[in-house]
Design an enzyme around this catalytic site. Structure first.
Site, mmCIF file in Angstrom:
data_model
loop_
_atom_site.group_PDB
_atom_site.id
_atom_site.type_symbol
_atom_site.label_atom_id
_atom_site.label_comp_id
_atom_site.label_asym_id
_atom_site.label_seq_id
_atom_site.Cartn_x
_atom_site.Cartn_y
_atom_site.Cartn_z
ATOM 1 N N ASP B 27 0.857 -1.180 0.000
ATOM 2 C CA ASP B 27 0.000 0.000 0.000
ATOM 3 C C ASP B 27 0.900 1.240 0.000
ATOM 4 O OD1 ASP B 27 -2.160 1.608 0.103
ATOM 5 O OD2 ASP B 27 -2.993 0.788 1.961
ATOM 6 N N ASP B 121 -3.338 2.535 -5.987
ATOM 7 C CA ASP B 121 -2.191 2.628 -5.077
ATOM 8 C C ASP B 121 -2.007 1.448 -4.146
ATOM 9 O OD1 ASP B 121 -4.382 3.076 -3.560
ATOM 10 O OD2 ASP B 121 -3.593 4.803 -2.488
ATOM 11 N N GLU B 122 -2.674 0.327 -4.411
ATOM 12 C CA GLU B 122 -2.401 -0.841 -3.584
ATOM 13 C C GLU B 122 -2.549 -2.106 -4.401
ATOM 14 O OE1 GLU B 122 -5.332 -1.544 -0.465
ATOM 15 O OE2 GLU B 122 -6.611 0.009 -1.293
#
Lengths: 382, 437
Positions: B27, B121-122
């Site tokens: 993350d 974003d993860e």
């Protein structure tokens, strides 16, 4: 209250009364069977505000009265009772049932809270029990089971003069059958329609299959339309489904020149076999040529299957893709040694024309009945 | 909700050669804000908030410095500025986020082919097949974190465990810029002291119900009899959280995730109470959803209406259709029906509560070919289908603005600057235009 009744007669009556009870109900008293003992015998009733069943049987009544007991429990008990007369007596809120050496004590539910059953209306007409029962079984298979669209979860009954037609659809197929209708003195030139929940109608078909004649009453004001079926001291009533049934009869073609005739059992067997390798929701490919019919299933990568059977083709070679269960439902309903599958033309190039399944008494003799099963093929994907 | 400010952080400091935990949850730390700081290094260490400097805007992302003041993503900007008046506001640059996202994701691809992206974003990674080549999970993760920082200047946190659920929880605990490995045998010791809100699928209402049963920690849920959980929150949910509480999570890392919904929503520049304006907005949104479905070769079976009131109370109402559809008109008719019964419009409320946002979404998607080519005998929407496919063709030729419904011409609704937020599947998969890490 006190009465004595024949074990088999009582058991039959109870199982009839509970048959149409819903599996689950919000009001516990609606899961009960109401037993009224009067001088002439017993009346057993059930009602869930949608559907009601009522039957009268003979019994030796010593003391009249009314009780309300859990329907399924009573039916289970009645089924298992030894072969001896059954005696009911009430003591306060408890009901004792004794039969031979067996004794039961049941809790009585409050009778005064039980709703009044709807009274059947005036008779609209009469149908032969066996023909009606068969027609229901043939047509109801096509009814939708999806409550999202309530109107097509019913079977549409349409009366015109001396004929009753039954129609059902789930958008993918339409089944239609006509039978004789005797309007008696109620004869009218107006078309009478009733949209009856398919599940209820199927139970009606099973219950009254042996009745020589069955009385049907369709009545109602605007917001509460009711149908009643009555024969052999038994009455079933049901509220009708509200809404307009889609005008599906116009989907049937007037004439078809392109068709094939097969032995029904051969086609059923082959369809079941070949569809073994199919994935769920997938369709079978049927290729009709002058040499016969070839069924092909391309399932997963692991398995494929094909089979050819005899078929007598009239007209052009044709390829259609059909869901096996939908085809089997139609084949199971024609009740004839041979079956005809007709191919209709379509103006829409993106959608194959529906196929029509009808009975055929021999290779070249169409069946005498009026059953028609129209099925929409899937798109040809390969 | 776990705190977003990095308090309660816990990391694995010592190298460990445990190989029972092979699932990573990677993350990016305060992704949007960190990307913005790459351009403005002088602001490092200051409370920075990404979003528009408008009273109606919401916080898209915040640095850890800003979070210490209680600023969180998705919080209205006005509230954020009240909590942290000296915060520095930076305009978001989505194209930059996309660029860095691609760069980082391609580093994940170098570690293992089993990468499940969750939005921008993860991602989940399963490194089971890479151990022989690249070393222990701890070594792989440490090198990956170093590489991400060296090549982009961004930080990420990695949770490592034997299941997805625990890995995700571990990464949230390790934040910011941390790594936490939970060996299989320590899973329960790690899980049980945590609050029930950390369980996947336990949000506001469910949490309240479970607390009503005296359950506060995951350990309490694990110790609770299953039938009590089932009674409390239903068969499926009860079963699921019981499994999770015992560290059991059968889900694999899957490389392609199918879109689960297609939706559009709009936030008004100023709250709208007029039901007619809401209806015309629903028509426009339904049209967009239909167009997107057709472009993707998909149909949806459930329409979802989302209404957010001025006080941020949000309701969703849904309806399942008889037939799946990809037509804007059908979607509109259904969502309109849902709207009319939602209580917002209608004769009872002559002056409906003003709305801040409306959204239309289609769920239960099916993609071309998955139905085996089933078609109905009749199509209630045949005429509309023709009209909308013709409109698609016109738009393809003359541009997106070339044709629209007559009722959408003229009195165009003023919408917040960035226009419609796309709530496409990405939002369902855990990411959205707000940066929650």
């Amino acid at each position: 209250m006190k009465f004595q009744v024949n074990r088999d007669v009582f058991s039959d009556a109870v199982s009839f009364a509970v048959k149409l009870l819903p599996q689950r109900t919000t009001l516990p008293i609606l899961s009960g069977v109401l037993i009224e003992a009067h001088e002439g015998g017993l009346t057993l009733s059930s009602f869930d505000y949608e559907v009601s069943s009522q039957t009268s049987i003979a019994a030796e009544v010593d003391e009249p009265g009314t009780i309300l007991v859990s329907g399924r429990l009573l039916a289970d008990i009645a089924n298992r009772l030894p072969n001896a007369p059954v005696t009911f007596t009430t003591e306060d809120t408890r009901i004792s049932v004794s039969c031979g050496s067996a004794n039961f004590s049941l809790l009585s539910m409050p009778v005064e809270e039980y709703p009044t059953l709807p009274a059947p209306g005036e008779q609209s007409g009469v149908v032969p029990g066996d023909a009606f029962s068969l027609a229901i079984a043939q047509v109801a298979v096509a009814a939708s089971r999806d409550d999202v669209t309530p109107v097509i979860t019913g079977v549409q009954l349409e009366v015109t003069e001396n004929a009753l037609s039954l129609v059902a659809t789930d958008r993918y197929r339409v089944a239609v059958r006509g039978i004789d209708w005797d309007p008696g003195t109620a004869a009218s030139t107006q078309t009478l329609t009733a949209l009856v929940p398919a599940r209820t109608l199927q139970e009606v078909g099973k219950t009254f299959g042996n009745a020589s004649t069955l009385s049907v009453a369709i009545t109602g004001s605007d917001d509460r339309e009711l149908i009643a079926f009555q024969a052999d001291n038994k009455i079933v009533t049901s509220l009708l489904i509200k809404g307009n049934f889609p005008p599906v009869k116009r989907l049937f073609p007037e004439t078809v020149e392109n068709y094939a005739v097969m032995n029904t059992a051969d086609l059923v067997e082959a369809t079941r076999r070949v569809s073994l390798v199919l994935e769920r929701e997938a369709a079978l490919r049927f290729t009709f040529t002058i040499d016969g019919l070839t069924l092909e299933a391309i399932g997963s990568e692991q398995a494929q299957a094909s089979e050819s059977i005899d078929a007598l083709l009239t007209g052009e070679d044709t390829v259609v893709s059909l869901k096996p269960q939908f085809l089997l439902d139609g084949l199971g309903a024609v009740h004839s040694e041979f079956v005809r599958i007709s191919f209709t033309k379509t103006e829409n190039p993106n959608k194959p024309g529906p196929v029509l399944i009808t009975s055929q008494s021999s290779k070249d003799q169409p069946g005498a009945d009026s059953y028609k099963y129209l099925l929409q093929p899937n798109l040809l994907l390969r | 909700m776990s705190k977003q400010d990095g308090s309660g952080r816990q990391v694995t400091a010592e190298p460990t050669d445990d190989a029972t935990a092979t699932i990573f949850h990677v993350d990016m730390d305060a992704f949007f804000a960190s990307v913005e700081l790459l351009e403005r290094p002088e602001l490092r260490g200051l409370p920075v908030v990404v979003g528009h400097r408008s009273q109606r805007s919401v916080v898209t992302a915040a640095t850890y410095e800003a979070r210490k003041y209680g600023v969180n993503s998705a919080m209205p900007m006005a509230i954020a500025l009240r909590k942290c008046p000296h915060a520095i506001i930076l305009e978001p640059h989505f194209e930059r986020y996309k660029h860095y996202s691609q760069q980082v994701m391609s580093m994940f691809d170098d570690v293992t082919p089993l990468v499940e992206r969750l939005g921008i974003d993860e991602a989940f990674l399963d490194v089971r097949g890479s151990l022989r080549l690249l070393g222990t999970p701890y070594e792989i993760a440490t090198r990956l974190r170093q590489r991400v920082h060296a090549e982009t200047g961004l930080h990420c946190s990695i949770g490592i465990a034997s299941t997805k659920f625990v890995a995700k929880l571990a990464s949230s605990v390790a934040k910011p810029d941390g790594l936490l490995l939970v060996p299989h045998r320590e899973t329960l010791a790690f899980l049980h002291p945590r609050p029930i809100s950390a369980l996947w699928g336990v949000g506001g209402r469910t949490e309240e119900v479970l607390r009503g049963y005296g359950l506060a920690t995951i350990g309490d849920v694990a110790a609770a009899p299953l039938d009590m959980l089932v009674r409390a929150i239903g068969a499926a949910g009860g079963q699921k959280i019981h499994e999770l509480a015992w560290g059991r999570d059968p889900r694999h890392v899957t490389t392609e995730s199918e879109e689960k919904s297609v939706g559009h929503e709009v936030t008004f520049e100023s709250n709208v109470g007029d039901a007619d304006r809401i209806r015309s907005e629903l028509l426009r949104l339904s049209d967009q959803v239909g167009r997107r479905l057709r472009a993707a070769g998909a149909t949806g079976r459930t329409v979802v209406l989302k209404l957010r009131f001025g006080d941020f109370e949000t309701i969703t109402r849904s309806k399942t259709l008889a037939e799946p559809t990809d037509l804007g008109r059908r979607i509109y008719e259904e969502v309109r029906g849902v709207y009319e019964t939602s209580g917002h419009a209608g004769s009872l409320s002559r002056h409906p509560t003003p709305l801040r946002l409306v959204g239309v979404r289609m769920e239960q998607l099916a993609f071309e070919g998955s139905s085996g080519g089933a078609v109905g005998l009749w199509d209630d929407d045949a005429d509309w289908r023709e009209a909308e496919t013709t409109m698609d063709a016109l738009r393809a030729r003359f541009g997106p603005g070339s044709v629209t419904s007559a009722s959408l011409l003229g009195g165009s609704t003023k919408r917040i600057s960035r226009g419609d937020r796309d709530t496409n599947g990405a939002a369902q998969r855990g990411a959205s235009a707000t940066d929650a890490s």
